[in-house]
Design a protein around this motif. Sequence first.
Motif, PDB file in Angstrom:
ATOM      1  N   ALA A  66       8.037  14.738  -1.610  1.00 25.58           N
ATOM      2  CA  ALA A  66       8.593  14.959  -3.034  1.00 25.58           C
ATOM      3  C   ALA A  66       8.795  13.442  -3.508  1.00 25.58           C
ATOM      4  O   ALA A  66       9.270  13.394  -4.625  1.00 25.58           O
ATOM      5  CB  ALA A  66       9.776  15.786  -3.275  1.00 25.58           C
ATOM      6  N   LEU A  67       8.652  12.342  -2.971  1.00 27.12           N
ATOM      7  CA  LEU A  67       9.225  10.985  -3.375  1.00 27.12           C
ATOM      8  C   LEU A  67       8.273  10.525  -4.205  1.00 27.12           C
ATOM      9  O   LEU A  67       6.926  10.343  -3.877  1.00 27.12           O
ATOM     10  CB  LEU A  67       9.349  10.103  -2.325  1.00 27.12           C
ATOM     11  CG  LEU A  67       9.516   8.560  -2.642  1.00 27.12           C
ATOM     12  CD1 LEU A  67      11.050   8.590  -3.281  1.00 27.12           C
ATOM     13  CD2 LEU A  67       9.636   7.759  -1.373  1.00 27.12           C
ATOM     14  N   GLY A  68       8.411  10.323  -5.537  1.00 22.11           N
ATOM     15  CA  GLY A  68       7.834   9.311  -6.588  1.00 22.11           C
ATOM     16  C   GLY A  68       8.203   8.135  -6.359  1.00 22.11           C
ATOM     17  O   GLY A  68       9.257   7.686  -7.147  1.00 22.11           O
ATOM     18  N   TYR A  69       7.777   7.218  -5.752  1.00 24.33           N
ATOM     19  CA  TYR A  69       8.521   5.694  -5.504  1.00 24.33           C
ATOM     20  C   TYR A  69       8.616   4.978  -6.685  1.00 24.33           C
ATOM     21  O   TYR A  69      10.051   4.569  -6.883  1.00 24.33           O
ATOM     22  CB  TYR A  69       7.526   4.886  -4.415  1.00 24.33           C
ATOM     23  CG  TYR A  69       8.322   3.640  -4.042  1.00 24.33           C
ATOM     24  CD1 TYR A  69       9.601   3.730  -3.556  1.00 24.33           C
ATOM     25  CD2 TYR A  69       7.842   2.387  -4.417  1.00 24.33           C
ATOM     26  CE1 TYR A  69      10.088   2.405  -3.292  1.00 24.33           C
ATOM     27  CE2 TYR A  69       8.343   1.123  -4.307  1.00 24.33           C
ATOM     28  CZ  TYR A  69       9.532   1.124  -3.720  1.00 24.33           C
ATOM     29  OH  TYR A  69      10.128   0.186  -3.394  1.00 24.33           O
ATOM     30  N   GLY A  70       7.738   4.821  -7.498  1.00 22.57           N
ATOM     31  CA  GLY A  70       7.863   3.992  -8.816  1.00 22.57           C
ATOM     32  C   GLY A  70       9.053   4.717  -9.588  1.00 22.57           C
ATOM     33  O   GLY A  70       9.888   3.898 -10.129  1.00 22.57           O
ATOM     34  N   ASP A  71       8.879   6.250  -9.595  1.00 20.88           N
ATOM     35  CA  ASP A  71      10.029   6.892 -10.748  1.00 20.88           C
ATOM     36  C   ASP A  71      11.457   6.705  -9.984  1.00 20.88           C
ATOM     37  O   ASP A  71      12.432   6.482 -10.692  1.00 20.88           O
ATOM     38  CB  ASP A  71       9.745   8.170 -10.804  1.00 20.88           C
ATOM     39  CG  ASP A  71       8.447   8.556 -11.639  1.00 20.88           C
ATOM     40  OD1 ASP A  71       8.192   7.522 -12.465  1.00 20.88           O
ATOM     41  OD2 ASP A  71       7.817   9.425 -11.376  1.00 20.88           O
ATOM     42  N   ALA A  72      11.576   6.467  -8.652  1.00 20.13           N
ATOM     43  CA  ALA A  72      12.775   6.448  -7.727  1.00 20.13           C
ATOM     44  C   ALA A  72      13.545   4.770  -8.097  1.00 20.13           C
ATOM     45  O   ALA A  72      14.602   4.933  -8.395  1.00 20.13           O
ATOM     46  CB  ALA A  72      12.537   6.645  -6.449  1.00 20.13           C
ATOM     47  N   VAL A  73      12.402   4.054  -8.211  1.00 17.23           N
ATOM     48  CA  VAL A  73      12.913   2.480  -8.536  1.00 17.23           C
ATOM     49  C   VAL A  73      13.652   2.630 -10.012  1.00 17.23           C
ATOM     50  O   VAL A  73      14.568   2.112 -10.282  1.00 17.23           O
ATOM     51  CB  VAL A  73      11.916   1.623  -8.167  1.00 17.23           C
ATOM     52  CG1 VAL A  73      12.390   0.283  -8.901  1.00 17.23           C
ATOM     53  CG2 VAL A  73      11.601   1.461  -6.890  1.00 17.23           C
ATOM     54  N   ASP A  74      12.537   3.053 -10.913  1.00 12.73           N
ATOM     55  CA  ASP A  74      13.116   2.915 -12.288  1.00 12.73           C
ATOM     56  C   ASP A  74      14.468   3.869 -12.667  1.00 12.73           C
ATOM     57  O   ASP A  74      15.206   3.257 -13.322  1.00 12.73           O
ATOM     58  CB  ASP A  74      11.942   3.363 -13.038  1.00 12.73           C
ATOM     59  CG  ASP A  74      10.891   2.578 -13.508  1.00 12.73           C
ATOM     60  OD1 ASP A  74      11.341   1.102 -13.460  1.00 12.73           O
ATOM     61  OD2 ASP A  74       9.483   2.784 -13.319  1.00 12.73           O
ATOM     62  N   SER A  75      14.359   5.011 -12.034  1.00 17.02           N
ATOM     63  CA  SER A  75      15.649   5.801 -12.206  1.00 17.02           C
ATOM     64  C   SER A  75      16.874   5.000 -11.484  1.00 17.02           C
ATOM     65  O   SER A  75      17.885   5.070 -12.085  1.00 17.02           O
ATOM     66  CB  SER A  75      15.417   7.192 -11.734  1.00 17.02           C
ATOM     67  OG  SER A  75      15.545   7.167 -10.172  1.00 17.02           O
ATOM     68  N   THR A  76      16.897   4.467 -10.420  1.00 13.92           N
ATOM     69  CA  THR A  76      17.770   3.664  -9.874  1.00 13.92           C
ATOM     70  C   THR A  76      18.147   2.430 -10.664  1.00 13.92           C
ATOM     71  O   THR A  76      19.228   2.104 -10.862  1.00 13.92           O
ATOM     72  CB  THR A  76      17.590   3.268  -8.346  1.00 13.92           C
ATOM     73  OG1 THR A  76      17.134   4.567  -7.685  1.00 13.92           O
ATOM     74  CG2 THR A  76      18.778   2.575  -7.692  1.00 13.92           C
ATOM     75  N   LEU A  77      17.160   1.723 -11.293  1.00 18.22           N
ATOM     76  CA  LEU A  77      17.645   0.631 -12.413  1.00 18.22           C
ATOM     77  C   LEU A  77      18.330   1.097 -13.411  1.00 18.22           C
ATOM     78  O   LEU A  77      19.156   0.494 -13.803  1.00 18.22           O
ATOM     79  CB  LEU A  77      16.525  -0.174 -12.635  1.00 18.22           C
ATOM     80  CG  LEU A  77      15.706  -0.879 -11.526  1.00 18.22           C
ATOM     81  CD1 LEU A  77      14.234  -1.330 -11.940  1.00 18.22           C
ATOM     82  CD2 LEU A  77      16.526  -2.150 -11.118  1.00 18.22           C
TER      83      LEU A  77
ATOM     84  N   VAL B  26       0.540  -1.267   0.152  1.00 23.75           N
ATOM     85  CA  VAL B  26       0.278   0.069  -0.134  1.00 23.75           C
ATOM     86  C   VAL B  26       0.782   1.185  -0.065  1.00 23.75           C
ATOM     87  O   VAL B  26       0.542   2.117  -0.522  1.00 23.75           O
ATOM     88  CB  VAL B  26      -1.115  -0.047   1.232  1.00 23.75           C
ATOM     89  CG1 VAL B  26      -1.932  -0.963   0.961  1.00 23.75           C
ATOM     90  CG2 VAL B  26      -0.285  -0.185   2.598  1.00 23.75           C
ATOM     91  N   PHE B  27       2.176   1.068   0.533  1.00 21.03           N
ATOM     92  CA  PHE B  27       2.973   2.408   0.734  1.00 21.03           C
ATOM     93  C   PHE B  27       3.684   2.753  -0.522  1.00 21.03           C
ATOM     94  O   PHE B  27       4.217   3.755  -0.633  1.00 21.03           O
ATOM     95  CB  PHE B  27       3.859   2.294   1.900  1.00 21.03           C
ATOM     96  CG  PHE B  27       3.396   2.375   3.238  1.00 21.03           C
ATOM     97  CD1 PHE B  27       2.272   3.238   3.602  1.00 21.03           C
ATOM     98  CD2 PHE B  27       3.515   1.255   3.984  1.00 21.03           C
ATOM     99  CE1 PHE B  27       1.646   3.187   4.822  1.00 21.03           C
ATOM    100  CE2 PHE B  27       3.057   1.237   5.270  1.00 21.03           C
ATOM    101  CZ  PHE B  27       2.097   2.104   5.698  1.00 21.03           C
ATOM    102  N   ALA B  28       3.710   1.810  -1.524  1.00 17.49           N
ATOM    103  CA  ALA B  28       4.038   2.065  -2.874  1.00 17.49           C
ATOM    104  C   ALA B  28       3.397   3.156  -3.749  1.00 17.49           C
ATOM    105  O   ALA B  28       3.704   3.680  -4.663  1.00 17.49           O
ATOM    106  CB  ALA B  28       4.145   0.882  -3.783  1.00 17.49           C
ATOM    107  N   SER B  29       2.015   3.453  -3.185  1.00 16.44           N
ATOM    108  CA  SER B  29       1.275   4.292  -3.651  1.00 16.44           C
ATOM    109  C   SER B  29       1.619   5.864  -3.110  1.00 16.44           C
ATOM    110  O   SER B  29       1.335   6.017  -1.791  1.00 16.44           O
ATOM    111  CB  SER B  29      -0.376   4.184  -3.539  1.00 16.44           C
ATOM    112  OG  SER B  29      -1.048   5.437  -3.756  1.00 16.44           O
ATOM    113  N   ASP B  30       2.007   6.708  -3.812  1.00 12.47           N
ATOM    114  CA  ASP B  30       2.737   7.911  -3.150  1.00 12.47           C
ATOM    115  C   ASP B  30       1.281   8.597  -2.609  1.00 12.47           C
ATOM    116  O   ASP B  30       1.543   9.342  -1.588  1.00 12.47           O
ATOM    117  CB  ASP B  30       3.272   9.001  -4.408  1.00 12.47           C
ATOM    118  CG  ASP B  30       4.285   8.328  -4.848  1.00 12.47           C
ATOM    119  OD1 ASP B  30       5.063   7.566  -4.594  1.00 12.47           O
ATOM    120  OD2 ASP B  30       4.432   8.581  -6.042  1.00 12.47           O
ATOM    121  N   ALA B  31       0.278   8.669  -2.949  1.00 11.08           N
ATOM    122  CA  ALA B  31      -0.898   9.264  -2.349  1.00 11.08           C
ATOM    123  C   ALA B  31      -1.124   8.826  -1.105  1.00 11.08           C
ATOM    124  O   ALA B  31      -1.342   9.655   0.073  1.00 11.08           O
ATOM    125  CB  ALA B  31      -1.947   9.475  -3.343  1.00 11.08           C
TER     126      ALA B  31
END
Length: 493
Positions: free
Chosen positions: A455-466, A433-438
């Motif tokens: 300011a965290l966009g979790y999905g974007d953070a994972v993809d940019s790290t990959l 549930v916490f993967a949803s930013d809202a």
Amino acid sequence: MSRASTPAIMILGTGSNVGKSLVVAGLCRLFANRGLAVAPFKPQNMSNNAAATAAGEIGRAQALQARAARIAPHPDMNPVLLKPEGEQGSQVILQGRVAGRLTSRDFARRGDFLPRVLESFERLGEQADLILVEGAGSPAETNLRARDIANLGFARAAGVPAVLVGDIDRGGVIASLVGTHAVLDRADRAMIRAFAINRFRGDVGLFGPGLDTIAAATGWPSLGVIPWFADAARLPAEDGLDIRSGRKPGARIKIAVPVLPGIANFDDLDPLKLEDCVDLAMIGPGQALPGDADLVILPGSKTTLRDLAALRREGWDIDILAHRRRGGHVLGLCGGYQMLGRVVRDPLGLEGPAGEATGLGLLDVETSLDAEKTVREVGFSHVASATNGQAYEIHLGRTVGGDTARAPFQVDGRAEGAASADGRVAGSYLHGVFASDAVRSAWLAHIAGANLSSALGYGDAVDSTLDALAGHIERHIDIDALLDIAKSRSPTV
């Protein structure tokens, strides 16, 4: 393509936790960025950190690798998943579905799964340009070799060439690589075509003589040395102990998580560890839960009754009750949710010896485990904030009681979970549930008692790290040589 013709390469390690999973994830993103249809594959995984797919369970690491490859995860990517149940052995997930249990005495039966492993591998090859295979543990465990399906046993059955990776950060990397070569038989050695070094700190040029020593002793060429990649900590952890505690200056919320023996599906914590406003403290055995925590999270468990007993042995039940009396918040997820209720029953012995135990009594609910296992991906809504997200369920059991009338979530129009009258204690079967930013922002604002802007966009953070990981590997490994090895795959032997 047929099983014998799809290019494939196996990434072996000199031991557990040498970085195989992240190397494969980085390679998946690298080749996907080059336009190849790449698929990850791990013949056998042992982990309680599972992911739900549309067709069943797989290891969480393979779900991350699928994301890196920009494809949907599928049980064929991890056809054998062993979920440890303490001293009772392991639950067997075969091609996504529960297929029984293995005790320590009949562990050698793993070899019986090889036909199904090869079946899944062949299906992946029908739609892939390249398959990246991850080994498990070390191929040098000669006592397990006769029935091996996780390392060179699979490689030889499928005709897949391999690369051996050593972790220099743990020390002894020259001996571990040369020693692996020494204990393998000639046919197994021949499957390994090259080696690489991972997690190097400092001047890579200083290790040149070390590379020469390994190459001279083994006959394997070096593909390169991968320097330490600090941002690996921003990716989902494969092991609960890999989630590092660390005080963050200016953090407004302190979250304490007791690390129980059967901790499972701890990817729930990954988005929280990246939040600047959150100080996430993983509390190990022998440590008290911090008295200044704002929130205590009881994470998922593969063995709820066993972990409930461990929680009491550590005195964490007393800490949690004191935390509650001080006005603190408590959240239970899956097995942790079950522990928050009045009683947990396992009449069939599904997670260990049959029995029941009194829960913490912080929620007016009770749980009975049954044989039907729920594994599914779901869309959900967070009732308090009217925000939505995607999550998944992997659990045994049904939980009922008065506090379910205040469920924090809804799934398909039905209530999901439970909450106390004052809203400070809550539980749910939902993972992720916490993967949803809202949803995460709304929950943290509730804990803080104030508006919080994340300011965290979790999905974007994972993809940019990959993407960064892929670039890091590409700069330090001979990718053309690695591809040539994959293309040299021979017919099955």
